[in-house]
Motif scaffolding. Structure first.
Motif, PDB file in Angstrom:
ATOM      1  N   THR A  81      -9.816  -5.281   3.469  1.00  9.43           N
ATOM      2  CA  THR A  81     -10.076  -6.610   2.927  1.00  9.43           C
ATOM      3  C   THR A  81      -8.938  -7.565   3.230  1.00  9.43           C
ATOM      4  N   LEU A  82      -7.716  -7.125   3.020  1.00  3.63           N
ATOM      5  CA  LEU A  82      -6.572  -8.000   3.246  1.00  3.63           C
ATOM      6  C   LEU A  82      -6.423  -8.354   4.721  1.00  3.63           C
ATOM      7  N   TYR A 111      -9.921   0.187   0.996  1.00  2.00           N
ATOM      8  CA  TYR A 111     -10.618  -1.072   0.722  1.00  2.00           C
ATOM      9  C   TYR A 111      -9.635  -2.248   0.784  1.00  2.00           C
ATOM     10  N   ALA A 112      -8.485  -2.102   0.144  1.00  2.00           N
ATOM     11  CA  ALA A 112      -7.490  -3.177   0.121  1.00  2.00           C
ATOM     12  C   ALA A 112      -6.985  -3.476   1.527  1.00  2.00           C
ATOM     13  N   ARG A 113      -6.686  -2.439   2.293  1.00  2.58           N
ATOM     14  CA  ARG A 113      -6.182  -2.627   3.656  1.00  2.58           C
ATOM     15  C   ARG A 113      -7.201  -3.413   4.485  1.00  2.58           C
ATOM     16  N   PHE A 143      -9.425   2.980  -2.855  1.00  6.05           N
ATOM     17  CA  PHE A 143      -8.931   1.645  -3.156  1.00  6.05           C
ATOM     18  C   PHE A 143      -7.988   1.152  -2.059  1.00  6.05           C
ATOM     19  N   LEU A 187       0.831  -1.206   0.000  1.00  2.00           N
ATOM     20  CA  LEU A 187       0.000   0.000   0.000  1.00  2.00           C
ATOM     21  C   LEU A 187       0.868   1.260   0.000  1.00  2.00           C
TER      22      LEU A 187
END
Length: 101
Positions: free
Chosen positions: A82-83, A78-80, A75, A56
């Motif tokens: 979700t992961l 969201y990625a942080r 994004f 990230l």
């Protein structure tokens, strides 16, 4: 003196990995199987979290981020989320509970 295959494999690891392993494992004492699993689980979780933040961080350093920060921020968040939510923390918690018994 001849080293065991395990000792040889350990010594073949890079010094930074051996140092980190020693930090995680703590003092040299007999440990239970759940304690071993807890140490391994915590190490895996910490490495995954570091990897997520590295990726990230690279995204925010990318030149496209400079032009479209709002799009990237959504994004990245969201990625942080979700992961981090995708990892089986309940397995680590179960190992912690067993280690305390």
């Amino acid at each position: 003196m001849t080293a065991s295959p395990i000792t040889t494999a350990y010594l073949d690891l890079s010094p930074d990995i051996r140092s980190r392993a020693e930090e995680i494992a703590g003092s040299n004492r007999p440990v239970t199987w759940p304690e071993v699993m807890l140490l391994v689980g915590q190490a895996i979780k910490a490495e995954r979290e570091r990897a997520i933040e590295d990726v990230l961080g690279a995204l925010t350093a990318h030149e496209l981020y400079q032009y479209r920060p709002k799009a990237f921020e959504g994004f990245i968040e969201y990625a942080r989320t979700t992961l981090k939510d995708g990892y089986p923390d309940d397995l680590v918690e179960e190992a912690e509970r067993e280690a305390m018994e």
